[in-house]
Design a protein around this motif. Structure first.
Motif, short mmCIF file in Angstrom:
data_model
loop_
_atom_site.label_atom_id
_atom_site.label_comp_id
_atom_site.label_asym_id
_atom_site.label_seq_id
_atom_site.Cartn_x
_atom_site.Cartn_y
_atom_site.Cartn_z
N UNK A 83 0.84 -1.21 0.00
CA UNK A 83 0.00 0.00 0.00
C UNK A 83 0.87 1.25 0.00
N UNK A 84 1.96 1.22 0.80
CA UNK A 84 2.83 2.39 0.90
C UNK A 84 3.73 2.56 -0.33
N UNK A 85 4.11 1.45 -0.95
CA UNK A 85 5.11 1.52 -2.02
C UNK A 85 4.50 1.66 -3.41
N UNK A 86 3.24 1.29 -3.58
CA UNK A 86 2.65 1.25 -4.92
C UNK A 86 1.55 2.29 -5.06
N UNK A 87 1.50 2.97 -6.22
CA UNK A 87 0.31 3.77 -6.53
C UNK A 87 -0.86 2.83 -6.83
N UNK A 88 -2.07 3.36 -6.86
CA UNK A 88 -3.26 2.54 -7.02
C UNK A 88 -3.19 1.60 -8.21
N UNK A 89 -2.78 2.11 -9.39
CA UNK A 89 -2.83 1.23 -10.57
C UNK A 89 -1.90 0.03 -10.42
N UNK A 90 -0.79 0.21 -9.68
CA UNK A 90 0.10 -0.93 -9.46
C UNK A 90 -0.48 -1.89 -8.42
N UNK A 91 -1.23 -1.36 -7.46
CA UNK A 91 -1.89 -2.24 -6.49
C UNK A 91 -2.95 -3.08 -7.19
N UNK A 92 -3.64 -2.46 -8.14
CA UNK A 92 -4.63 -3.21 -8.93
C UNK A 92 -3.92 -4.30 -9.73
N UNK A 93 -2.73 -4.02 -10.25
CA UNK A 93 -1.96 -5.05 -10.97
C UNK A 93 -1.63 -6.22 -10.05
N UNK A 94 -1.31 -5.93 -8.78
CA UNK A 94 -1.04 -7.00 -7.82
C UNK A 94 -2.29 -7.87 -7.64
N UNK A 95 -3.45 -7.22 -7.52
CA UNK A 95 -4.71 -7.96 -7.38
C UNK A 95 -4.95 -8.83 -8.62
N UNK A 96 -4.62 -8.28 -9.78
CA UNK A 96 -4.76 -9.05 -11.02
C UNK A 96 -3.84 -10.28 -11.00
N UNK A 97 -2.61 -10.10 -10.48
CA UNK A 97 -1.68 -11.22 -10.35
C UNK A 97 -2.28 -12.30 -9.44
N UNK A 98 -2.89 -11.84 -8.33
CA UNK A 98 -3.49 -12.79 -7.39
C UNK A 98 -4.64 -13.56 -8.03
N UNK A 99 -5.49 -12.85 -8.79
CA UNK A 99 -6.59 -13.55 -9.48
C UNK A 99 -6.04 -14.60 -10.44
N UNK A 100 -4.93 -14.26 -11.10
CA UNK A 100 -4.34 -15.20 -12.06
C UNK A 100 -3.94 -16.50 -11.37
N UNK A 101 -3.36 -16.38 -10.16
CA UNK A 101 -2.95 -17.56 -9.40
C UNK A 101 -4.17 -18.36 -8.95
N UNK A 102 -5.15 -17.62 -8.41
CA UNK A 102 -6.34 -18.27 -7.86
C UNK A 102 -7.08 -19.06 -8.95
N UNK A 103 -7.11 -18.51 -10.16
CA UNK A 103 -7.82 -19.19 -11.26
C UNK A 103 -6.96 -20.24 -11.98
N UNK A 104 -5.69 -20.37 -11.58
CA UNK A 104 -4.79 -21.26 -12.32
C UNK A 104 -5.29 -22.70 -12.35
#
Length: 149
Positions: A83-104
């Motif tokens: 939260x401290x290191x990333x702007x919002x759009x990069x945090x959303x990218x992290x969430x996208x990465x997580x969805x990718x793993x969850x749906x693998x």
């Protein structure tokens, strides 16, 4: 030590953001107690792509993340670091990465959905942004049966 940036020390106030993201990915992959081949492969692919890692860097990062994930079951300091290191759009990218793993593995379990919701709350990512990240992943992985919203 500060002069070896690719060996993040967790004692540093500012947690290496690659490590923070990797810990969240390991958590998402491991939460169904079946850290299967597909999830591991998806996680490795995502980390390699996002952070432009060599095979060796990837191995080090994932080993470190797995160690942290098994030791601390608090996602809090990692979500805070992101939260401290990333702007919002990069945090959303992290969430996208997580969805990718969850749906693998092609299956979305309730507790995986709950984990994602919890992380979104901790990262201050809105439901709308999270939903759009999820749709992007579903559209990429067309082999995954699409659930209607």
């Amino acid at each position: 030590s500060m002069d070896s940036p690719d060996a993040p020390e967790l004692s540093q106030g500012d947690i290496d953001k690659r490590l923070a993201a990797a810990v969240l990915l390991v958590e998402a992959a491991a939460i169904d107690d079946d850290f299967g081949h597909q999830e591991r492969a998806a996680m490795n692919a995502v980390l390699t792509r996002e952070f432009d890692l060599t095979g060796e860097e990837l191995e080090t990062l994932v080993a470190e993340a797995a160690k942290v994930q098994s030791e601390t079951n608090q996602l809090l300091r990692f979500t805070r670091a992101i939260k401290d290191a990333y702007p919002l759009e990069e945090r959303v990218e992290v969430i996208e990465m997580l969805w990718e793993i969850v749906y693998a593995d092609g299956i979305l379990h309730d507790y995986e959905a709950n984990l994602l919701r919890r992380i979104c709350g901790l990262l201050y990512v809105s439901d709308r942004d999270q939903g759009e990240a999820r749709k992007r992943v579903l559209n990429r992985n067309l082999s995954t049966p699409e659930q209607n919203p």
